[in-house]
Design a protein around this motif. Structure first.
Motif, PDB file in Angstrom:
ATOM      1  N   ALA A 254      32.043  35.834  37.271  1.00 51.65           N
ATOM      2  CA  ALA A 254      33.346  36.358  37.654  1.00 51.65           C
ATOM      3  C   ALA A 254      34.221  34.915  37.805  1.00 51.65           C
ATOM      4  CB  ALA A 254      33.692  37.213  38.818  1.00 51.65           C
ATOM      5  N   ARG A 255      35.113  34.597  36.792  1.00 53.44           N
ATOM      6  CA  ARG A 255      35.735  33.312  37.009  1.00 53.44           C
ATOM      7  C   ARG A 255      37.090  33.543  37.387  1.00 53.44           C
ATOM      8  NH1 ARG A 255      33.055  32.571  30.898  1.00 53.44           N
ATOM      9  NH2 ARG A 255      31.131  32.364  31.891  1.00 53.44           N
ATOM     10  N   ILE A 256      37.070  33.781  38.492  1.00 52.76           N
ATOM     11  CA  ILE A 256      38.474  34.080  39.340  1.00 52.76           C
ATOM     12  C   ILE A 256      38.670  33.344  40.490  1.00 52.76           C
ATOM     13  CG2 ILE A 256      38.990  36.357  38.341  1.00 52.76           C
ATOM     14  CD1 ILE A 256      37.790  37.581  40.699  1.00 52.76           C
ATOM     15  N   ASP A 257      39.840  32.992  41.197  1.00 51.86           N
ATOM     16  CA  ASP A 257      39.864  32.263  42.363  1.00 51.86           C
ATOM     17  C   ASP A 257      39.742  33.135  43.552  1.00 51.86           C
ATOM     18  OD1 ASP A 257      43.496  32.131  41.868  1.00 51.86           O
ATOM     19  OD2 ASP A 257      42.485  33.786  42.438  1.00 51.86           O
ATOM     20  N   GLU A 258      39.778  32.409  44.647  1.00 55.22           N
ATOM     21  CA  GLU A 258      39.325  33.628  45.967  1.00 55.22           C
ATOM     22  C   GLU A 258      40.773  34.397  46.208  1.00 55.22           C
ATOM     23  OE1 GLU A 258      38.001  31.338  48.976  1.00 55.22           O
ATOM     24  OE2 GLU A 258      38.181  33.226  50.501  1.00 55.22           O
ATOM     25  N   PRO A 259      41.967  34.192  46.002  1.00 65.20           N
ATOM     26  CA  PRO A 259      42.929  35.243  46.175  1.00 65.20           C
ATOM     27  C   PRO A 259      42.936  36.336  45.150  1.00 65.20           C
ATOM     28  CG  PRO A 259      43.871  33.005  46.385  1.00 65.20           C
ATOM     29  CD  PRO A 259      42.665  32.703  45.754  1.00 65.20           C
ATOM     30  N   THR A 260      42.385  36.054  43.992  1.00 61.82           N
ATOM     31  CA  THR A 260      42.375  37.293  43.221  1.00 61.82           C
ATOM     32  C   THR A 260      41.061  37.985  43.521  1.00 61.82           C
ATOM     33  OG1 THR A 260      43.360  35.968  41.470  1.00 61.82           O
ATOM     34  CG2 THR A 260      42.068  37.901  40.615  1.00 61.82           C
ATOM     35  N   LEU A 261      40.039  37.461  43.921  1.00 65.28           N
ATOM     36  CA  LEU A 261      38.820  38.265  44.371  1.00 65.28           C
ATOM     37  C   LEU A 261      39.127  38.834  45.458  1.00 65.28           C
ATOM     38  CD1 LEU A 261      35.576  38.101  43.688  1.00 65.28           C
ATOM     39  CD2 LEU A 261      35.578  37.066  45.857  1.00 65.28           C
ATOM     40  N   ARG A 262      39.775  38.485  46.457  1.00 70.73           N
ATOM     41  CA  ARG A 262      40.225  39.215  47.525  1.00 70.73           C
ATOM     42  C   ARG A 262      41.254  40.442  47.451  1.00 70.73           C
ATOM     43  NH1 ARG A 262      39.402  37.125  52.720  1.00 70.73           N
ATOM     44  NH2 ARG A 262      38.463  35.230  52.977  1.00 70.73           N
ATOM     45  N   HIS A 263      42.051  40.146  46.476  1.00 69.01           N
ATOM     46  CA  HIS A 263      43.292  41.026  46.329  1.00 69.01           C
ATOM     47  C   HIS A 263      42.710  42.242  45.316  1.00 69.01           C
ATOM     48  CE1 HIS A 263      46.771  43.249  44.792  1.00 69.01           C
ATOM     49  NE2 HIS A 263      46.613  42.694  43.681  1.00 69.01           N
ATOM     50  N   LEU A 264      41.919  41.878  44.275  1.00 62.50           N
ATOM     51  CA  LEU A 264      41.182  42.987  43.245  1.00 62.50           C
ATOM     52  C   LEU A 264      40.326  43.691  43.624  1.00 62.50           C
ATOM     53  CD1 LEU A 264      42.199  41.395  39.905  1.00 62.50           C
ATOM     54  CD2 LEU A 264      43.495  43.500  41.226  1.00 62.50           C
ATOM     55  N   HIS A 265      38.987  42.834  44.542  1.00 64.82           N
ATOM     56  CA  HIS A 265      37.555  43.355  44.416  1.00 64.82           C
ATOM     57  C   HIS A 265      37.112  43.531  45.812  1.00 64.82           C
ATOM     58  CE1 HIS A 265      37.592  42.787  40.075  1.00 64.82           C
ATOM     59  NE2 HIS A 265      38.322  41.810  40.295  1.00 64.82           N
ATOM     60  N   VAL A 266      37.689  42.485  46.733  1.00 64.66           N
ATOM     61  CA  VAL A 266      37.023  42.741  48.143  1.00 64.66           C
ATOM     62  C   VAL A 266      37.899  43.950  48.950  1.00 64.66           C
ATOM     63  CG1 VAL A 266      37.127  41.763  50.442  1.00 64.66           C
ATOM     64  CG2 VAL A 266      36.765  40.181  48.447  1.00 64.66           C
ATOM     65  N   ARG A 267      39.077  44.119  48.635  1.00 61.92           N
ATOM     66  CA  ARG A 267      39.837  45.100  49.282  1.00 61.92           C
ATOM     67  C   ARG A 267      39.199  46.598  49.199  1.00 61.92           C
ATOM     68  NH1 ARG A 267      45.793  47.862  47.573  1.00 61.92           N
ATOM     69  NH2 ARG A 267      45.685  49.700  48.801  1.00 61.92           N
ATOM     70  N   PRO A 268      38.477  47.092  48.561  1.00 59.51           N
ATOM     71  CA  PRO A 268      37.719  48.679  48.677  1.00 59.51           C
ATOM     72  C   PRO A 268      36.762  48.578  49.513  1.00 59.51           C
ATOM     73  CG  PRO A 268      38.188  47.915  46.037  1.00 59.51           C
ATOM     74  CD  PRO A 268      38.369  46.680  46.963  1.00 59.51           C
ATOM     75  N   TYR A 269      36.209  47.247  49.934  1.00 55.05           N
ATOM     76  CA  TYR A 269      35.023  47.167  51.017  1.00 55.05           C
ATOM     77  C   TYR A 269      35.750  47.036  52.267  1.00 55.05           C
ATOM     78  CZ  TYR A 269      31.941  46.313  47.115  1.00 55.05           C
ATOM     79  OH  TYR A 269      30.969  46.479  46.167  1.00 55.05           O
ATOM     80  N   VAL A 270      37.014  46.853  52.524  1.00 54.70           N
ATOM     81  CA  VAL A 270      37.515  46.609  53.724  1.00 54.70           C
ATOM     82  C   VAL A 270      37.639  48.394  54.046  1.00 54.70           C
ATOM     83  CG1 VAL A 270      39.637  46.495  55.325  1.00 54.70           C
ATOM     84  CG2 VAL A 270      38.756  44.950  53.725  1.00 54.70           C
ATOM     85  N   ASP A 271      38.083  49.174  53.194  1.00 51.75           N
ATOM     86  CA  ASP A 271      38.271  50.533  53.423  1.00 51.75           C
ATOM     87  C   ASP A 271      36.933  51.354  53.614  1.00 51.75           C
ATOM     88  OD1 ASP A 271      40.716  49.514  51.767  1.00 51.75           O
ATOM     89  OD2 ASP A 271      41.562  51.345  52.466  1.00 51.75           O
ATOM     90  N   ALA A 272      36.035  50.786  52.857  1.00 49.68           N
ATOM     91  CA  ALA A 272      34.493  51.561  53.047  1.00 49.68           C
ATOM     92  C   ALA A 272      34.091  51.082  54.334  1.00 49.68           C
ATOM     93  CB  ALA A 272      33.684  51.153  51.910  1.00 49.68           C
ATOM     94  N   ILE A 273      34.273  49.829  54.782  1.00 55.98           N
ATOM     95  CA  ILE A 273      33.683  49.649  56.099  1.00 55.98           C
ATOM     96  C   ILE A 273      34.194  50.339  57.230  1.00 55.98           C
ATOM     97  CG2 ILE A 273      33.652  47.405  57.606  1.00 55.98           C
ATOM     98  CD1 ILE A 273      32.928  45.778  55.303  1.00 55.98           C
ATOM     99  N   ASN A 274      35.718  50.411  56.836  1.00 54.21           N
ATOM    100  CA  ASN A 274      36.384  51.070  57.814  1.00 54.21           C
ATOM    101  C   ASN A 274      35.834  52.445  58.243  1.00 54.21           C
ATOM    102  OD1 ASN A 274      38.251  49.548  59.381  1.00 54.21           O
ATOM    103  ND2 ASN A 274      39.540  49.485  57.548  1.00 54.21           N
ATOM    104  N   GLU A 275      35.483  53.086  57.046  1.00 53.23           N
ATOM    105  CA  GLU A 275      35.124  54.471  57.146  1.00 53.23           C
ATOM    106  C   GLU A 275      33.553  54.295  57.696  1.00 53.23           C
ATOM    107  OE1 GLU A 275      38.083  56.554  56.099  1.00 53.23           O
ATOM    108  OE2 GLU A 275      36.395  57.248  56.688  1.00 53.23           O
TER     109      GLU A 275
END
Ligand code: GLC
Length: 620
Positions: A254-275
């Motif tokens: 995955a050749r993307i910068d950290e903001p892109t990684l967070r915005h597109l790919h980290v976000r669903p984990y925040v919700d899953a962890i909250n659950e």
């Protein structure tokens, strides 16, 4: 300001920051951290061998007489795709296998029960007779969180019917290139849709009390950016899956910068962890060249630190092998990066021996081992595995409802809501069930295996009658309409036919085997559709696929086009919509490209010109 005061101020600020970041994952803390003291009491009684045993997950088919579970005090066992029990693939055989493994575990010195993990990614797809639900790409098009929760609640019940208590789901990948073989495991290319439905899936699987005997431990996967990997021209020496595949994305970089990684790919984990998701599985892939399974930044600092994840980080299937050719170095790197449990299906004893050496040599701190085992034990406490009354036996009531009509009815509703009506000219749909002579064409119209796709009975899935209890699209149309339905796989349309339904699609695949360069319909399928369309009757094209396919103008020859994705065993849900008993309501959760040169194409791309945009979906 005196140094001391600065230090105290800085510490206070760090604590405030830590509390702030942890606060948004309060749900997860409530589930597991409250058991920390009890867990530590048990961990303190463990020998180093027993601690490392808890960090080890072996595969059923590598365990022979199962005695290693007791001897090594293994923490977990898995059945990967297709790893059936020796005495056949039936609910009874799976249940017997689970109970035998659990019996070994409770017979160990401290009697800590195992987590038994399976990939019930669209129902308990390993087991004959289970209800197989639409894969996540179809559920994504429903945009219905309550339905996704219900699908996963039933999946949990069918998994626990066999005793298994750990599900490597939901996949919360955000697939950004349809040419990836795991696109269908993702709900959507849009992180917001994935976050909402991934959280709903966790709720369905885990419920609000993990002691519930009808719930399972969930596992959000694959952390992080598995759906972001760049397409690389396939190297001839790349092993497996045939040389005809020209492109490789799976397990790529995955050749993307950290903001892109967070915005597109980290976000669903925040919700899953909250659950309160109990496990997270790092991805095989790399982020800018660093393996997720080896990344302290991703596992310890981001996942556990910033996101406050307090469950178990479990490696993917032999994923640590890819960290280094030096297996001992691979283990050291991954443990010290924050991995807690290791899916080492075959070489579990070698793993145990090498990790023991690493600890004795001071290369892995015993504190890291204690942290990992405390995490594992407090999840097991939250699940009631360490309760006095724990029974190794599966619940017979759940077995009675396994594959039941009630479960199939929910799957059929999920199929209905997953269908996306892409095109409907001259009111070709809905079909007129009272009068029309309906001709059906295409082998896929009568194939449960094609309807289900990968991760069904076999890892890669298969064509044909792969599992009993389901309904093909053809069978459902025949049942609803009677003998006014004719069928010819090759598409020769009878003169008196008044409408033709052509069903084509992808043959089943999973993971890298599904990486494909152009996603065009096969030559045979194109010819079939053209042959039917040229017969002159209104033509309805139904696509069974794990992603948007390249139609290359074929849609212009069809009055109607329906995306049915991989609906699973309940093909009657497709017939319900074609016959107008239910309105089509699905909305594309992936952008549908006009041609292969547009890959990758996603919602929000500047000047994108797709054939059908994200969110598209007609109704009657
Ligand atoms: C596979 C997949 C993962 C799955 C695991 C166990 O390779 O990457 O999604 O859960 O192995 O089958």
């Amino acid at each position: 300001m005196p140094t001391k005061v600065i230090q105290i101020t800085a510490l206070a600020f760090m604590w405030l920051l830590l509390l702030a970041t942890a606060s948004h994952c309060v749900a997860n803390d409530d589930l597991f951290t409250k058991h920390t003291a009890a867990a530590i009491q048990l961990v303190d009684r463990m020998t180093l061998a027993e601690k490392i045993g808890q960090m080890t997950q072996a595969e059923l088919t590598s365990l022979g007489d199962l005695s290693d579970i007791r001897r090594l005090a293994l923490g977990s066992v898995l059945s990967g795709g297709g790893a059936d029990p020796d005495d056949g693939n039936s609910l009874a055989a799976w249940t017997a296998a689970y109970e035998a493994c659990q019996q070994q575990a409770v017979g160990s010195r401290l009697g800590v029960p195992i987590l038994y993990g399976v990939d019930a990614v669209h129902g308990h797809g390993n087991v004959l007779g289970a209800v197989v639900f639409p894969h996540n790409i179809g559920l994504g098009c429903t945009r219905n969180a309550e339905l996704v929760e219900e699908v996963n609640r039933i999946t949990a019940r069918e998994v626990r019917a066999s005793g298994m208590n750990f599900n490597f789901a939901p996949c919360v990948a955000v697939p950004r290139d349809d040419r990836w073989g795991r696109t269908y495991e993702g709900f959507s290319e849009h992180p917001g849709v994935v976050a909402e439905l991934g959280a709903a899936a966790v709720r369905g699987l885990q419920g609000f009390d993990l002691r519930d005997p009808a719930r399972v431990l969930g596992c959000a996967k694959h952390f992080v950016g598995d759906g972001a990997t760049a397409a690389e021209v396939r190297l001839p020496d790349w092993e497996g899956f045939g040389a005809e595949k020209r492109l490789r994305l799976d397990q790529g970089d995955a050749r993307i910068d950290e903001p892109t990684l967070r915005h597109l790919h980290v976000r669903p984990y925040v919700d899953a962890i909250n659950e309160g998701v109990g496990a997270v599985m790092p991805s095989y892939s790399t982020w800018n060249g660093v393996r997720c399974s080896a990344s302290h930044q991703l596992l310890a600092e981001l996942l556990k630190g910033e996101l406050g994840f307090t469950g178990i980080v479990i490696s993917d299937y032999n994923a640590i092998d890819q960290i280094s050719d030096d297996y001992k170095l691979a283990i050291k790197t991954s443990v010290n990066a924050g991995m807690d449990m290791f899916m080492v299906p075959q070489k579990y004893e070698r793993f145990i021996n090498l990790l023991t050496e690493l600890v004795n040599q001071g290369q892995v701190p015993v504190e890291r081992i204690n942290d990992a085992v405390t995490r594992i034990v407090r999840v097991k406490i939250a699940m009631g595995l360490l309760d006095q009354g724990f029974s190794v036996e599966a619940d017979p009531q759940l077995a009675r409802e396994f594959g039941s009509d009630a479960h199939r009815a929910v799957a059929r509703e999920a199929v209905r809501q997953s269908l996306v009506l892409l095109r409907n000219q001259d009111g070709a749909l809905p079909l007129n069930r009272q009068q029309q002579r309906i001709h059906v064409a295409g082998r896929a119209a009568d194939d449960i295996g094609v309807q289900c796709g990968g991760w069904t009975i076999e890892w890669q899935g298969a064509e044909g009658e792969v599992t009993p209890g389901g309904t093909t699209i053809l069978a459902a149309l025949r049942k609803a309409v009677g003998d006014r339905v004719t069928y010819n796989p090759a598409g020769h349309v009878p003169d008196d036919a008044e409408v033709a339904v052509v069903v084509v699609g992808e043959s089943p695949y999973a993971e890298g085997a599904g990486d494909d360069a152009d996603l065009a319909l096969s030559k045979g399928d194109r010819q079939l559709v053209q042959r039917v369309a040229e017969s002159g009757v209104p033509t309805v094209l139904v696509l069974l696929s794990g992603r948007p396919l390249i139609l290359d103008g074929l849609e212009e020859h069809c009055e109607a086009v329906v995306a049915a994705w991989l609906p699973g065993t309940e093909g009657a849900g497709v017939a319900d919509v074609l016959l107008g008993d239910y309105q089509p309501s699905g909305q594309l959760s992936f952008t549908w490209p006009r041609n292969a040169s547009q890959h990758p194409i996603n919602v929000g791309d500047a000047d994108a010109d797709p054939l059908y945009p994200f969110g598209h979906g007609l109704s009657y």
